[in-house]
Design an enzyme around this catalytic site. Structure first.
Site, PDB file in Angstrom:
ATOM      1  N   ASP A   1       0.829  -1.205   0.000  1.00 53.58           N
ATOM      2  CA  ASP A   1       0.000   0.000   0.000  1.00 53.58           C
ATOM      3  C   ASP A   1       0.867   1.261   0.000  1.00 53.58           C
ATOM      4  OD1 ASP A   1      -2.393   1.359  -0.049  1.00 53.58           O
ATOM      5  OD2 ASP A   1      -2.660   1.323   2.128  1.00 53.58           O
ATOM      6  N   GLY A   2       0.310   2.334  -0.554  1.00 53.87           N
ATOM      7  CA  GLY A   2       0.971   3.641  -0.490  1.00 53.87           C
ATOM      8  C   GLY A   2       1.547   4.115  -1.814  1.00 53.87           C
ATOM      9  N   TRP A  54     -12.203  -2.268  -7.515  1.00 57.17           N
ATOM     10  CA  TRP A  54     -13.016  -1.892  -8.682  1.00 57.17           C
ATOM     11  C   TRP A  54     -13.720  -0.566  -8.437  1.00 57.17           C
ATOM     12  CZ3 TRP A  54     -12.109  -4.672 -12.872  1.00 57.17           C
ATOM     13  CH2 TRP A  54     -11.751  -6.021 -12.737  1.00 57.17           C
ATOM     14  N   SER A 113      -7.571  -5.619  -4.913  1.00 53.88           N
ATOM     15  CA  SER A 113      -8.594  -6.225  -4.057  1.00 53.88           C
ATOM     16  C   SER A 113      -9.946  -6.232  -4.760  1.00 53.88           C
ATOM     17  CB  SER A 113      -8.708  -5.452  -2.732  1.00 53.88           C
ATOM     18  OG  SER A 113      -9.407  -4.240  -2.919  1.00 53.88           O
ATOM     19  N   LEU A 115      10.721 -20.582  -4.843  1.00 57.98           N
ATOM     20  CA  LEU A 115       9.789 -19.678  -4.150  1.00 57.98           C
ATOM     21  C   LEU A 115       8.439 -19.773  -4.841  1.00 57.98           C
ATOM     22  CD1 LEU A 115       9.318 -16.998  -2.284  1.00 57.98           C
ATOM     23  CD2 LEU A 115       9.726 -15.764  -4.392  1.00 57.98           C
ATOM     24  N   SER A 129      -8.012  -4.890   5.314  1.00 56.63           N
ATOM     25  CA  SER A 129      -8.637  -4.591   4.019  1.00 56.63           C
ATOM     26  C   SER A 129      -9.058  -5.842   3.246  1.00 56.63           C
ATOM     27  CB  SER A 129      -7.705  -3.719   3.159  1.00 56.63           C
ATOM     28  OG  SER A 129      -7.468  -2.477   3.785  1.00 56.63           O
ATOM     29  N   HIS A 184       2.306   3.527  -9.041  1.00 53.51           N
ATOM     30  CA  HIS A 184       2.046   2.116  -9.368  1.00 53.51           C
ATOM     31  C   HIS A 184       3.196   1.534 -10.192  1.00 53.51           C
ATOM     32  CE1 HIS A 184      -1.796   2.393  -7.537  1.00 53.51           C
ATOM     33  NE2 HIS A 184      -2.360   3.133  -8.473  1.00 53.51           N
ATOM     34  N   ARG A 225      -0.740   9.402  -9.742  1.00 58.52           N
ATOM     35  CA  ARG A 225      -0.763   8.132  -8.989  1.00 58.52           C
ATOM     36  C   ARG A 225      -0.138   6.996  -9.810  1.00 58.52           C
ATOM     37  NH1 ARG A 225      -4.066   7.440  -4.705  1.00 58.52           N
ATOM     38  NH2 ARG A 225      -4.433   5.285  -5.300  1.00 58.52           N
ATOM     39  N   ARG A 253       2.132  -4.768   6.147  1.00 61.74           N
ATOM     40  CA  ARG A 253       1.383  -3.766   5.386  1.00 61.74           C
ATOM     41  C   ARG A 253       2.214  -2.491   5.353  1.00 61.74           C
ATOM     42  NH1 ARG A 253      -4.821  -2.342   4.695  1.00 61.74           N
ATOM     43  NH2 ARG A 253      -4.543  -0.641   3.233  1.00 61.74           N
ATOM     44  N   ARG A 295     -12.419   2.092  -7.627  1.00 59.87           N
ATOM     45  CA  ARG A 295     -11.553   3.223  -8.012  1.00 59.87           C
ATOM     46  C   ARG A 295     -11.975   3.786  -9.370  1.00 59.87           C
ATOM     47  NH1 ARG A 295      -5.535   2.440  -5.616  1.00 59.87           N
ATOM     48  NH2 ARG A 295      -6.240   1.801  -3.550  1.00 59.87           N
ATOM     49  N   GLU A 340     -12.412  -4.922  -3.770  1.00 60.78           N
ATOM     50  CA  GLU A 340     -13.007  -3.586  -3.580  1.00 60.78           C
ATOM     51  C   GLU A 340     -12.307  -2.512  -4.435  1.00 60.78           C
ATOM     52  OE1 GLU A 340     -12.295  -5.671  -0.823  1.00 60.78           O
ATOM     53  OE2 GLU A 340     -14.374  -6.282  -1.116  1.00 60.78           O
TER      54      GLU A 340
HETATM   55  C1  IPE Z   1      -5.426  -2.791  -0.126  1.00 58.94           C
HETATM   56  O1  IPE Z   1      -5.089  -1.443  -0.323  1.00 58.94           O
HETATM   57  C2  IPE Z   1      -5.405  -3.525  -1.409  1.00 58.94           C
HETATM   58  C3  IPE Z   1      -4.126  -3.611  -2.108  1.00 58.94           C
HETATM   59  C4  IPE Z   1      -2.965  -3.203  -1.706  1.00 58.94           C
HETATM   60  C5  IPE Z   1      -4.198  -4.279  -3.366  1.00 58.94           C
HETATM   61  P1  IPE Z   1      -6.204  -0.318  -0.430  1.00 58.94           P
HETATM   62  O2  IPE Z   1      -5.475   0.953  -0.568  1.00 58.94           O
HETATM   63  O3  IPE Z   1      -7.181  -0.669  -1.484  1.00 58.94           O
HETATM   64  O4  IPE Z   1      -6.914  -0.437   1.001  1.00 58.94           O
HETATM   65  P2  IPE Z   1      -7.885   0.572   1.767  1.00 58.94           P
HETATM   66  O5  IPE Z   1      -8.980   0.957   0.831  1.00 58.94           O
HETATM   67  O6  IPE Z   1      -7.060   1.770   2.143  1.00 58.94           O
HETATM   68  O7  IPE Z   1      -8.330  -0.186   2.976  1.00 58.94           O
HETATM   69  C1  IPE Z   2      -1.614   0.237  -3.371  1.00 58.76           C
HETATM   70  O1  IPE Z   2      -1.399   1.603  -3.371  1.00 58.76           O
HETATM   71  C2  IPE Z   2      -1.863  -0.297  -4.755  1.00 58.76           C
HETATM   72  C3  IPE Z   2      -3.223  -0.803  -4.971  1.00 58.76           C
HETATM   73  C4  IPE Z   2      -4.209  -0.769  -4.130  1.00 58.76           C
HETATM   74  C5  IPE Z   2      -3.467  -1.381  -6.262  1.00 58.76           C
HETATM   75  P1  IPE Z   2      -2.609   2.627  -3.354  1.00 58.76           P
HETATM   76  O2  IPE Z   2      -2.998   2.921  -4.764  1.00 58.76           O
HETATM   77  O3  IPE Z   2      -3.702   2.158  -2.477  1.00 58.76           O
HETATM   78  O4  IPE Z   2      -1.917   3.894  -2.719  1.00 58.76           O
HETATM   79  P2  IPE Z   2      -2.529   4.898  -1.670  1.00 58.76           P
HETATM   80  O5  IPE Z   2      -3.006   4.083  -0.510  1.00 58.76           O
HETATM   81  O6  IPE Z   2      -3.642   5.620  -2.358  1.00 58.76           O
HETATM   82  O7  IPE Z   2      -1.376   5.786  -1.309  1.00 58.76           O
HETATM   83 MG    MG Z   3      -4.135   2.393  -0.515  1.00 65.79          MG
END
Ligand code: IPE
Ligand code: IPE
Ligand code: MG
Length: 263
Positions: free
Chosen positions: A24-25, A73, A69, A135, A200, A41, A37, A192, A75, A71
Protein backbone atom coordinates in the site's frame (compact mmCIF):
# COMPACT_ATOMS: atom_id res chain seq x y z
CA UNK A 1 3.73 -30.89 8.14
CA UNK A 2 1.03 -29.04 10.08
CA UNK A 3 -0.40 -26.34 7.86
CA UNK A 4 -3.20 -25.06 10.06
CA UNK A 5 -2.51 -22.92 13.13
CA UNK A 6 -5.79 -23.87 14.74
CA UNK A 7 -5.73 -27.62 14.09
CA UNK A 8 -2.14 -28.05 15.24
CA UNK A 9 0.98 -26.12 16.14
CA UNK A 10 2.95 -25.34 13.00
CA UNK A 11 6.73 -25.59 13.11
CA UNK A 12 8.26 -22.14 13.20
CA UNK A 13 11.70 -20.91 12.26
CA UNK A 14 13.71 -17.68 12.41
CA UNK A 15 13.06 -17.11 8.74
CA UNK A 16 9.34 -16.84 8.04
CA UNK A 17 8.33 -19.56 5.60
CA UNK A 18 5.46 -17.50 4.19
CA UNK A 19 5.34 -13.69 4.00
CA UNK A 20 2.13 -11.97 2.88
CA UNK A 21 2.21 -8.29 1.98
CA UNK A 22 -0.37 -5.56 1.43
CA UNK A 23 1.57 -3.31 -0.93
CA UNK A 24 0.00 0.00 0.00
CA UNK A 25 0.97 3.64 -0.49
CA UNK A 26 1.74 3.84 -4.22
CA UNK A 27 -0.66 6.74 -4.72
CA UNK A 28 0.63 8.76 -1.77
CA UNK A 29 4.24 8.08 -2.78
CA UNK A 30 3.47 9.71 -6.15
CA UNK A 31 1.32 12.54 -4.80
CA UNK A 32 4.12 13.58 -2.43
CA UNK A 33 6.33 14.00 -5.48
CA UNK A 34 3.67 15.92 -7.42
CA UNK A 35 3.43 12.96 -9.79
CA UNK A 36 0.28 11.21 -11.03
CA UNK A 37 -0.76 8.13 -8.99
CA UNK A 38 0.14 6.11 -12.05
CA UNK A 39 3.86 6.86 -11.41
CA UNK A 40 3.54 5.30 -7.96
CA UNK A 41 2.05 2.12 -9.37
CA UNK A 42 4.83 1.85 -11.93
CA UNK A 43 7.47 2.32 -9.28
CA UNK A 44 5.61 -0.26 -7.19
CA UNK A 45 6.31 -2.89 -9.85
CA UNK A 46 10.06 -2.26 -9.42
CA UNK A 47 9.67 -2.78 -5.69
CA UNK A 48 7.95 -6.13 -6.37
CA UNK A 49 10.92 -7.26 -8.44
CA UNK A 50 13.37 -6.36 -5.65
CA UNK A 51 11.35 -7.99 -2.92
CA UNK A 52 10.93 -11.22 -4.88
CA UNK A 53 14.72 -11.39 -5.24
CA UNK A 54 15.24 -10.53 -1.58
CA UNK A 55 12.86 -13.30 -0.52
CA UNK A 56 14.73 -15.84 -2.62
CA UNK A 57 18.05 -14.70 -1.10
CA UNK A 58 16.66 -15.07 2.43
CA UNK A 59 15.21 -18.53 1.91
CA UNK A 60 11.58 -17.43 2.23
CA UNK A 61 9.55 -20.12 0.43
CA UNK A 62 6.18 -18.38 -0.08
CA UNK A 63 5.56 -14.72 -0.88
CA UNK A 64 2.00 -13.50 -1.33
CA UNK A 65 1.36 -10.01 -2.65
CA UNK A 66 -1.97 -8.18 -2.60
CA UNK A 67 -2.08 -6.51 -6.00
CA UNK A 68 -5.77 -5.73 -6.50
CA UNK A 69 -8.59 -6.23 -4.06
CA UNK A 70 -12.20 -7.11 -4.82
CA UNK A 71 -13.01 -3.59 -3.58
CA UNK A 72 -10.45 -1.84 -5.82
CA UNK A 73 -13.02 -1.89 -8.68
CA UNK A 74 -14.49 1.10 -6.83
CA UNK A 75 -11.55 3.22 -8.01
CA UNK A 76 -11.85 5.53 -11.01
CA UNK A 77 -12.08 3.46 -14.23
CA UNK A 78 -8.84 4.94 -15.58
CA UNK A 79 -6.88 3.80 -12.56
CA UNK A 80 -8.44 0.32 -12.71
CA UNK A 81 -7.54 -0.17 -16.36
CA UNK A 82 -4.05 1.14 -15.75
CA UNK A 83 -3.53 -1.35 -12.93
CA UNK A 84 -4.74 -4.17 -15.20
CA UNK A 85 -2.36 -3.11 -17.96
CA UNK A 86 0.55 -2.89 -15.54
CA UNK A 87 -0.23 -6.36 -14.20
CA UNK A 88 -0.41 -7.82 -17.68
CA UNK A 89 2.81 -6.19 -18.85
CA UNK A 90 4.66 -7.23 -15.71
CA UNK A 91 3.54 -10.85 -16.22
CA UNK A 92 4.57 -10.81 -19.89
CA UNK A 93 7.89 -9.18 -19.18
CA UNK A 94 8.91 -11.15 -16.08
CA UNK A 95 7.77 -14.69 -16.80
CA UNK A 96 11.03 -15.85 -18.38
CA UNK A 97 13.12 -14.50 -15.52
CA UNK A 98 10.77 -15.89 -12.88
CA UNK A 99 10.94 -19.29 -14.50
CA UNK A 100 14.73 -19.17 -14.84
CA UNK A 101 14.99 -18.38 -11.14
CA UNK A 102 12.84 -21.36 -10.15
CA UNK A 103 9.83 -19.30 -9.09
CA UNK A 104 6.35 -20.79 -9.20
CA UNK A 105 3.71 -18.17 -9.89
CA UNK A 106 0.12 -18.48 -8.73
CA UNK A 107 -2.63 -15.92 -9.11
CA UNK A 108 -5.31 -16.08 -6.42
CA UNK A 109 -8.63 -14.33 -6.78
CA UNK A 110 -11.61 -14.26 -9.09
CA UNK A 111 -9.82 -13.86 -12.40
CA UNK A 112 -13.02 -14.54 -14.35
CA UNK A 113 -13.63 -10.77 -14.07
CA UNK A 114 -10.49 -10.02 -16.10
CA UNK A 115 -10.37 -9.67 -19.85
CA UNK A 116 -9.90 -13.04 -21.61
CA UNK A 117 -6.36 -12.20 -22.78
CA UNK A 118 -5.22 -11.60 -19.21
CA UNK A 119 -6.93 -14.79 -17.99
CA UNK A 120 -5.13 -16.76 -20.65
CA UNK A 121 -1.80 -15.19 -19.76
CA UNK A 122 -2.31 -16.07 -16.08
CA UNK A 123 -3.08 -19.69 -16.97
CA UNK A 124 0.00 -19.89 -19.23
CA UNK A 125 2.36 -18.44 -16.65
CA UNK A 126 0.98 -20.69 -13.92
CA UNK A 127 1.33 -23.78 -16.10
CA UNK A 128 4.83 -22.88 -17.22
CA UNK A 129 6.15 -22.34 -13.70
CA UNK A 130 4.10 -25.06 -11.97
CA UNK A 131 7.02 -27.34 -11.12
CA UNK A 132 9.36 -24.68 -9.73
CA UNK A 133 10.11 -24.83 -6.05
CA UNK A 134 12.58 -22.10 -5.06
CA UNK A 135 9.79 -19.68 -4.15
CA UNK A 136 6.04 -19.72 -4.63
CA UNK A 137 4.96 -16.21 -5.56
CA UNK A 138 1.23 -15.74 -5.19
CA UNK A 139 -0.32 -12.60 -6.57
CA UNK A 140 -3.73 -11.80 -5.11
CA UNK A 141 -5.70 -10.15 -7.89
CA UNK A 142 -9.41 -9.41 -7.62
CA UNK A 143 -9.02 -11.16 -4.29
CA UNK A 144 -11.10 -10.67 -1.18
CA UNK A 145 -10.95 -12.76 1.97
CA UNK A 146 -14.75 -12.93 2.13
CA UNK A 147 -14.96 -13.92 -1.52
CA UNK A 148 -12.49 -16.71 -0.77
CA UNK A 149 -14.48 -18.17 2.13
CA UNK A 150 -17.67 -17.93 0.10
CA UNK A 151 -16.22 -19.57 -3.01
CA UNK A 152 -14.72 -22.34 -0.85
CA UNK A 153 -18.13 -23.02 0.75
CA UNK A 154 -19.86 -23.02 -2.59
CA UNK A 155 -17.36 -25.39 -4.20
CA UNK A 156 -17.41 -27.74 -1.22
CA UNK A 157 -21.20 -27.99 -1.30
CA UNK A 158 -21.29 -28.30 -5.08
CA UNK A 159 -18.87 -31.24 -4.95
CA UNK A 160 -20.40 -32.83 -1.83
CA UNK A 161 -24.12 -31.89 -1.86
CA UNK A 162 -24.89 -34.53 0.78
CA UNK A 163 -23.10 -32.33 3.36
CA UNK A 164 -25.94 -29.79 3.26
CA UNK A 165 -28.07 -32.28 5.17
CA UNK A 166 -25.24 -33.10 7.64
CA UNK A 167 -23.48 -29.79 8.29
CA UNK A 168 -21.77 -31.18 11.42
CA UNK A 169 -19.56 -33.24 9.13
CA UNK A 170 -18.01 -30.07 7.74
CA UNK A 171 -14.79 -29.30 9.54
CA UNK A 172 -12.07 -26.70 9.23
CA UNK A 173 -9.68 -28.73 7.17
CA UNK A 174 -12.43 -29.73 4.76
CA UNK A 175 -13.42 -26.12 4.13
CA UNK A 176 -9.87 -24.76 4.07
CA UNK A 177 -8.90 -27.29 1.41
CA UNK A 178 -11.15 -25.31 -0.95
CA UNK A 179 -9.61 -21.91 -0.17
CA UNK A 180 -7.72 -20.28 -3.01
CA UNK A 181 -4.38 -20.74 -1.23
CA UNK A 182 -4.88 -24.31 -0.02
CA UNK A 183 -1.50 -25.14 -1.58
CA UNK A 184 0.41 -22.92 0.87
CA UNK A 185 1.02 -22.90 4.61
CA UNK A 186 -0.63 -20.02 6.47
CA UNK A 187 1.44 -16.81 6.43
CA UNK A 188 3.96 -16.48 9.27
CA UNK A 189 4.48 -12.78 8.71
CA UNK A 190 2.04 -10.20 7.37
CA UNK A 191 3.41 -6.83 6.28
CA UNK A 192 1.38 -3.77 5.39
CA UNK A 193 3.22 -0.77 4.00
CA UNK A 194 1.79 2.73 3.69
CA UNK A 195 0.87 3.40 7.31
CA UNK A 196 -2.70 2.03 7.49
CA UNK A 197 -3.37 -0.52 10.19
CA UNK A 198 -6.03 -2.73 8.70
CA UNK A 199 -6.43 -6.00 6.83
CA UNK A 200 -8.64 -4.59 4.02
CA UNK A 201 -10.28 -7.97 3.31
CA UNK A 202 -6.97 -9.75 2.58
CA UNK A 203 -6.43 -13.34 3.75
CA UNK A 204 -8.89 -13.14 6.65
CA UNK A 205 -9.07 -16.89 7.26
CA UNK A 206 -5.36 -17.58 6.89
CA UNK A 207 -4.13 -14.69 9.07
CA UNK A 208 -5.60 -16.29 12.23
CA UNK A 209 -2.18 -16.66 13.92
CA UNK A 210 0.04 -14.64 11.60
CA UNK A 211 2.41 -12.07 13.12
CA UNK A 212 1.38 -8.60 11.95
CA UNK A 213 3.84 -5.87 10.97
CA UNK A 214 2.85 -2.38 9.90
CA UNK A 215 5.22 0.21 8.50
CA UNK A 216 4.76 3.80 7.35
CA UNK A 217 7.13 3.14 4.43
CA UNK A 218 5.26 3.53 1.12
CA UNK A 219 5.40 0.44 -1.07
CA UNK A 220 7.63 1.98 -3.81
CA UNK A 221 10.28 2.63 -1.10
CA UNK A 222 10.03 -0.85 0.43
CA UNK A 223 13.35 -2.59 -0.22
CA UNK A 224 15.48 -5.47 1.10
CA UNK A 225 16.56 -3.42 4.14
CA UNK A 226 12.90 -2.74 4.96
CA UNK A 227 12.13 -6.43 4.58
CA UNK A 228 14.95 -7.21 7.01
CA UNK A 229 13.42 -4.82 9.57
CA UNK A 230 10.13 -6.69 9.27
CA UNK A 231 11.93 -10.05 9.64
CA UNK A 232 13.83 -8.77 12.69
CA UNK A 233 10.56 -7.74 14.27
CA UNK A 234 9.20 -11.21 13.47
CA UNK A 235 12.21 -12.87 15.08
CA UNK A 236 11.53 -10.99 18.31
CA UNK A 237 7.99 -12.36 18.63
CA UNK A 238 6.97 -15.33 20.73
CA UNK A 239 4.46 -17.35 18.75
CA UNK A 240 2.33 -19.05 21.33
CA UNK A 241 -0.63 -20.36 19.29
CA UNK A 242 -2.80 -20.22 22.41
CA UNK A 243 -0.27 -21.72 24.83
CA UNK A 244 1.45 -19.97 27.74
CA UNK A 245 4.90 -18.49 27.57
CA UNK A 246 6.16 -21.12 30.07
CA UNK A 247 5.09 -23.90 27.75
CA UNK A 248 7.18 -22.45 24.96
CA UNK A 249 10.24 -21.95 27.12
CA UNK A 250 10.14 -25.26 29.02
CA UNK A 251 9.82 -28.27 26.77
CA UNK A 252 8.61 -30.51 29.65
CA UNK A 253 5.62 -28.18 30.16
CA UNK A 254 5.16 -28.16 26.41
CA UNK A 255 4.77 -31.95 26.48
CA UNK A 256 1.62 -31.47 28.53
CA UNK A 257 -0.11 -29.64 25.66
CA UNK A 258 -3.54 -31.15 25.17
CA UNK A 259 -6.38 -30.79 22.77
CA UNK A 260 -10.02 -30.38 23.94
CA UNK A 261 -10.72 -34.07 23.24
CA UNK A 262 -8.23 -35.07 25.99
CA UNK A 263 -10.29 -33.49 28.76
C1 IPE B 1 -5.43 -2.79 -0.13
O1 IPE B 1 -5.09 -1.44 -0.32
C2 IPE B 1 -5.41 -3.52 -1.41
C3 IPE B 1 -4.13 -3.61 -2.11
C4 IPE B 1 -2.97 -3.20 -1.71
C5 IPE B 1 -4.20 -4.28 -3.37
P1 IPE B 1 -6.20 -0.32 -0.43
O2 IPE B 1 -5.48 0.95 -0.57
O3 IPE B 1 -7.18 -0.67 -1.48
O4 IPE B 1 -6.91 -0.44 1.00
P2 IPE B 1 -7.89 0.57 1.77
O5 IPE B 1 -8.98 0.96 0.83
O6 IPE B 1 -7.06 1.77 2.14
O7 IPE B 1 -8.33 -0.19 2.98
C1 IPE C 1 -1.61 0.24 -3.37
O1 IPE C 1 -1.40 1.60 -3.37
C2 IPE C 1 -1.86 -0.30 -4.76
C3 IPE C 1 -3.22 -0.80 -4.97
C4 IPE C 1 -4.21 -0.77 -4.13
C5 IPE C 1 -3.47 -1.38 -6.26
P1 IPE C 1 -2.61 2.63 -3.35
O2 IPE C 1 -3.00 2.92 -4.76
O3 IPE C 1 -3.70 2.16 -2.48
O4 IPE C 1 -1.92 3.89 -2.72
P2 IPE C 1 -2.53 4.90 -1.67
O5 IPE C 1 -3.01 4.08 -0.51
O6 IPE C 1 -3.64 5.62 -2.36
O7 IPE C 1 -1.38 5.79 -1.31
MG1 MG D 1 -4.14 2.39 -0.51
Amino acid sequence: MVLSSTLGIPATDNVPRHVAIIMDGNGRWATRRFLPRFAGHKKGVDAVRNIVEACVDRGIKYLTLFAFSSENWRRPPDEVSLLMRLFMHALEREVTKLHRNGIRLRVVGDISAFEPRLQELVRDVEARTANNDVLTLSVAANYGGRWDILQATRRLLAERPELAAQPDLIDESMLSSYLAMAYAPEPDLFIRTGGEKRISNFLIWQLAYTELYFTDCFWPDFDAAQLDLACQSYQGRERRFGRTSAQIQQPEVQAATRQPADH
